[in-house]
Design a protein around this motif. Structure first.
Motif, short mmCIF file in Angstrom:
data_model
loop_
_atom_site.label_atom_id
_atom_site.label_comp_id
_atom_site.label_asym_id
_atom_site.label_seq_id
_atom_site.Cartn_x
_atom_site.Cartn_y
_atom_site.Cartn_z
N VAL A 101 0.87 -1.18 0.00
CA VAL A 101 0.00 0.00 0.00
C VAL A 101 0.90 1.23 0.00
N ASN A 102 0.67 2.12 -0.97
CA ASN A 102 1.63 3.20 -1.21
C ASN A 102 1.03 4.58 -1.09
N GLY A 103 0.64 4.96 0.11
CA GLY A 103 0.16 6.32 0.32
C GLY A 103 -1.25 6.53 -0.19
N ILE A 104 -2.22 5.85 0.40
CA ILE A 104 -3.59 6.05 -0.05
C ILE A 104 -4.32 7.00 0.90
N SER A 105 -5.17 7.82 0.33
CA SER A 105 -5.95 8.78 1.11
C SER A 105 -7.40 8.74 0.67
N TYR A 106 -8.28 8.64 1.63
CA TYR A 106 -9.71 8.71 1.31
C TYR A 106 -10.47 8.95 2.60
N SER A 107 -11.74 9.20 2.49
CA SER A 107 -12.52 9.40 3.71
C SER A 107 -13.85 8.68 3.59
N VAL A 108 -14.41 8.37 4.74
CA VAL A 108 -15.72 7.73 4.79
C VAL A 108 -16.59 8.54 5.74
N ASP A 109 -17.75 8.97 5.28
CA ASP A 109 -18.65 9.73 6.15
C ASP A 109 -19.47 8.78 7.00
N GLU A 110 -20.07 9.33 8.03
CA GLU A 110 -20.96 8.52 8.85
C GLU A 110 -22.09 7.95 7.99
N GLY A 111 -22.33 6.67 8.12
CA GLY A 111 -23.42 6.03 7.39
C GLY A 111 -23.17 5.83 5.91
N GLU A 112 -22.00 6.23 5.44
CA GLU A 112 -21.73 6.12 4.01
C GLU A 112 -21.18 4.73 3.67
N THR A 113 -21.47 4.28 2.46
CA THR A 113 -20.89 3.01 2.01
C THR A 113 -19.91 3.28 0.89
N VAL A 114 -18.67 2.82 1.11
CA VAL A 114 -17.62 3.02 0.13
C VAL A 114 -17.23 1.66 -0.42
N GLY A 115 -17.21 1.56 -1.74
CA GLY A 115 -16.76 0.31 -2.35
C GLY A 115 -15.31 0.43 -2.77
N ALA A 117 -26.25 -12.46 -3.54
CA ALA A 117 -27.32 -11.45 -3.57
C ALA A 117 -28.02 -11.38 -2.22
N GLN A 118 -28.25 -12.54 -1.61
CA GLN A 118 -28.90 -12.54 -0.29
C GLN A 118 -28.07 -11.79 0.73
N ILE A 119 -26.77 -12.01 0.69
CA ILE A 119 -25.90 -11.36 1.67
C ILE A 119 -25.89 -9.85 1.45
N VAL A 120 -25.84 -9.45 0.18
CA VAL A 120 -25.87 -8.01 -0.12
C VAL A 120 -27.18 -7.41 0.39
N ASP A 121 -28.29 -8.08 0.15
CA ASP A 121 -29.58 -7.57 0.63
C ASP A 121 -29.60 -7.47 2.15
N LEU A 122 -29.05 -8.49 2.79
CA LEU A 122 -29.01 -8.50 4.25
C LEU A 122 -28.22 -7.29 4.77
N VAL A 123 -27.06 -7.06 4.16
CA VAL A 123 -26.24 -5.94 4.63
C VAL A 123 -26.97 -4.61 4.39
N LYS A 124 -27.65 -4.51 3.25
CA LYS A 124 -28.42 -3.28 2.98
C LYS A 124 -29.46 -3.04 4.07
N ARG A 125 -30.17 -4.11 4.42
CA ARG A 125 -31.23 -3.99 5.43
C ARG A 125 -30.63 -3.59 6.78
N LEU A 126 -29.51 -4.24 7.14
CA LEU A 126 -28.89 -3.96 8.43
C LEU A 126 -28.33 -2.55 8.48
N ARG A 127 -27.85 -2.09 7.32
CA ARG A 127 -27.32 -0.73 7.26
C ARG A 127 -28.43 0.27 7.59
N GLU A 128 -29.63 -0.02 7.09
CA GLU A 128 -30.73 0.87 7.40
C GLU A 128 -31.08 0.82 8.89
N GLU A 129 -31.04 -0.38 9.47
CA GLU A 129 -31.41 -0.51 10.88
C GLU A 129 -30.36 0.08 11.81
N ILE A 130 -29.11 -0.19 11.52
CA ILE A 130 -28.05 0.20 12.46
C ILE A 130 -27.42 1.53 12.07
N GLY A 131 -27.36 1.79 10.79
CA GLY A 131 -26.85 3.07 10.33
C GLY A 131 -25.34 3.18 10.31
#
Ligand SMILES: Nc1ncnc2c1ncn2[C@@H]1O[C@H](COP(=O)(O)OP(=O)(O)O)[C@@H](O)[C@H]1O
Ligand SMILES: [Mg+2]
Lengths: 339, 355
Positions: A24-38, A192-206
């Protein structure tokens, strides 16, 4: 408002017998609260090392975080004491891993493996932790959770184990969930099921999510922001729609071209990017993608491009503007090897 | 589980029987017999013949084996019923002497050379002692080996690791014939610690074989031979534990445990140790074999009245009944040892379920 996670110039190397692996050679990025970064990129591009460095889970030695800052809730995780970082791991920052077959301990019941985190971080006693574990297993959709809590990992299917991993990750209500290729080892339908599950949980937990994959198609519906990694660098970073509609790095173009598209009448031939990723020990002097780039120009050979803004929140590290430039070579990798 | 154990035990019976037959035949195919003496000790021919008749050695081999396994009663009975079978006249004549009630009734027969003694008596005296020595040696091997292996794995390539590998190699390469006398020279002779020879525990033993472990007499005699026997095994166990733990510590689920924020000690003890002991347990089966066979030499060096002596001398003496029975007992121990290893294995690793 300050982002939840602000990564600055993170640099991780491995000091091996064959030399220094510049993972890893000097990476910079940010993640906001509740944001999903791929985060996408082919295997070996430093995705896992990059995220494991955030909570210092790199095996040391041989690994070492040689530079950078990881600001999380205003604290630099890289300067915390061992006890302080442990209090964050599994608590405010949770991780789930690629292979649910090997990521769970085969000789401990799943109940034990989930409740130990709960006992540790939420200070629950055995009984409370057990109840909480059953709730969590129900939350992630394990049928008859109360009966299955005392089962061992091998008594679950791959998809169910990944649900268990997710339950474990969410057990302490993390602010950030890091998912390192959580679906790569699973069947497509289960993915697909796992992705859906994570989406749902993201809404619940934030919680915010960093979702690593080498499958651009999979994260499209999940992430708000995309990061493309190549050879331990971020080569492009953009809001998800932008990245798919308006890719600006030749490598991203290549990744997208290798994706089957449903919106075309006749699927065009699937392309894969010719050639091999760069040697991380003898790291190329110029652009790491030079050897495989159709758009390369002379400058690329010796000057590494810096990440620069090309649109709203859209950054790319390339000397060429792929929107206007023409290919300079048809078979870059073959020619590169002849050079 | 119980069904599995019972099936394993039933399966071992034909194996043990075959083994007994093999030893029985092999011993008898060796030249010479139990009553051949050389020089002035040699017996008159008529005496030898009487002795041989006394122990059925004049019978055909098949009938001798039958007498050993089924006893004189049943063998005589068969011959009365089926008197046309070859050799039956001899059997009918000899069976009345009654040297064996039969293996299946727990009678291991008469010793040929130790006049008037039954093999059961010999075994009852000496087996508990060999067993005690073997168990203390195994305990020493584990108590030294496992922690040494763990320490060197956790401090890989540190001085702890290097010195423990050094000790391990040393322990493996010093033969018992050297280590035993060396220990005798250092401890009892020079420092006046522990006993030089003999065995301290006296019957009756708890359950027939467990000595009073609070008795200093026992330890005084047991400690040096057990160290002699256990050192090499502790080295094997240490190396195995180290290799296994080093491999386990790289597993994905260890990373998962660390990602949970667990302390390193908990990660090792709770998540790595149990897994890494599985291969160690697996070799304990063969190791029991090695401990059992290793006792011969150590019993000799330390003058311990164990079963090893009978095993060795009975071969030279052509004491057919003793050697066959002692071999059989060792085999039963091994079968039991391996079965216990399998049970522990299943308990350590929930993926293994015997059915
Ligand atoms: N423990 C290690 N020792 C040496 N090199 C490592 C180690 N872990 C990862 N690397 C190297 O770091 C690079 C990035 O790996 P990784 O982050 O796992 O890639 P991916 O993008 O597939 O997740 C790879 O070249 C890999 O060989
Ligand atoms: Mg990876």
């Amino acid at each position: 408002m300050a982002p939840l996670l602000d990564v600055n110039n993170l640099t991780t190397h491995f000091y091996t017998q064959d030399g220094v692996v510049k993972a890893v050679n000097g990476i910079s990025y940010s993640v906001d609260e509740g944001e999903t970064v791929g985060i996408v990129g082919e295997s070996g591009s430093g995705k896992s090392v990059g995220v494991m460095s955030l909570v210092r889970l790199i095996p040391t030695p041989p690994g070492k975080i040689v530079d950078g800052q990881v600001m999380f809730n205003g604290q630099d995780l890289l300067t915390l004491s061992k006890n302080e970082i442990r209090a964050i791991r599994g608590n405010k920052v949770a991780m789930i891993f690629q292979d649910p077959m090997t990521s769970l301990n085969p000789v401990l019941t799943i109940g034990r493996q989930i409740s130990e985190a709960v006992e540790l971080h939420l200070g629950m006693d055995k009984k409370q932790a057990r109840n909480r574990t059953i709730e969590l297993l129900e939350l992630v959709g394990i049928p008859s959770a109360a009966d299955r809590i005392d089962n061992y990992p091998h008594q679950f299917s791959g998809g169910m184990r990944q649900r268990v991993m997710i339950a474990m990750g969410l057990s302490c209500n993390p602010q950030l969930l890091i998912a390192d290729e959580p679906t790569t080892a699973l069947d497509v339908t289960i993915q697909a099921q796992i992705v859906d599950l994570v989406k749902r949980l993201r809404e619940e937990i934030g919680m915010a999510i960093i979702w690593i994959t080498h499958d651009l198609g999979l994260v499209a519906g999940l992430a708000q922001k995309m990061i493309v990694m190549y050879g331990g660098n971020i080569v492009e970073q953009a809001p998800v729609v932008d990245l798919y509609k308006n890719p600006r790095h030749p490598y991203t173009l290549g990744l997208l071209a290798s994706l089957p598209r449903l919106d075309e009448d006749r699927p065009k031939k699937l392309l894969s990017i010719e050639g091999l990723p760069p040697d991380l020990v003898n790291y190329p002097q110029g652009c790491p993608f030079y050897a495989r780039c159709n758009y390369r120009i002379d400058k690329c050979a010796d000057t590494p491009p810096q990440l620069k803004e090309v649109g709203v929140k859209h950054k790319v590290a390339c000397h060429v503007d792929v929107q206007t430039a023409k290919w300079t070579t048809e078979h870059p990798y073959e020619e590169f090897n002849l050079m | 589980m119980l069904a599995y154990i019972i099936r394993r035990i039933l399966w071992s019976i034909p194996v043990l029987l075959l083994l007994t037959l093999t030893v029985f035949l092999m011993m008898r195919s060796l030249p010479g017999g139990p009553f051949d003496f050389v020089g002035d000790k040699s017996l008159p021919k008529s005496v030898v013949e009487n002795l041989e008749r006394r122990h059925h050695l004049d019978w055909p081999l098949a009938w001798q084996f039958s007498s050993y396994v089924l006893g004189d009663g049943i063998t005589g009975g068969i011959c009365t019923g089926l008197s046309f079978l070859p050799g039956c006249e001899l059997v009918q004549a000899g069976a009345r002497i009654g040297v064996s009630e039969g293996l299946i009734f727990g009678d291991l027969g008469m010793a040929l050379k130790l006049r008037g003694r039954t093999v059961n008596e010999l075994v009852a005296e000496s087996l508990p002692i060999s067993f005690q020595l073997g168990m203390v040696s195994m305990a020493i091997a584990l108590i030294i080996g496992v922690p040494l292996g763990i320490m060197s794995a956790l401090r890989q390539n540190s001085w702890v690791d290097y010195s423990s590998s050094f000790i391990a190699v040393l322990g493996l390469s010093i033969p018992n014939m050297v280590l035993g006398p060396l220990l005798i020279w250092i401890f009892p002779l020079t420092l006046g610690l522990f006993a030089i020879a003999g065995w301290g525990a006296r019957p009756p033993f708890f359950l027939g074989f467990i000595p009073n472990i609070f008795d200093w007499e026992f330890w005084k005699h047991a400690i040096l031979p057990a160290i002699t026997l256990g050192t090499a095994f502790s080295a094997t166990i240490a190396r195995l534990t180290r290799a296994s733990l080093l491999q386990i510590i790289r597993e994905d689920y260890i990373r998962t445990a660390r990602a949970k924020g667990l302390r390193e000690q908990i990660v090792v003890v709770r998540h790595a140790l149990k897994n890494s002991l599985i291969p160690v347990i697996t070799v304990l089966g063969p190791l029991i074999v090695a401990v059992v066979t290793g006792t011969f030499v150590v019993e000799q060096i330390f003058g311990i009245p164990g079963m090893g002596k009978h095993f060795v001398t009975s071969i030279g003496n052509r004491d057919y009944t003793v050697i066959t029975s002692v071999t059989l007992i060792y085999s039963v121990l091994l079968v039991t040892g391996n079965l216990m290893v399998d049970i522990v294995y299943g308990w350590l690793d929930p993926r293994i379920r015997y059915s």
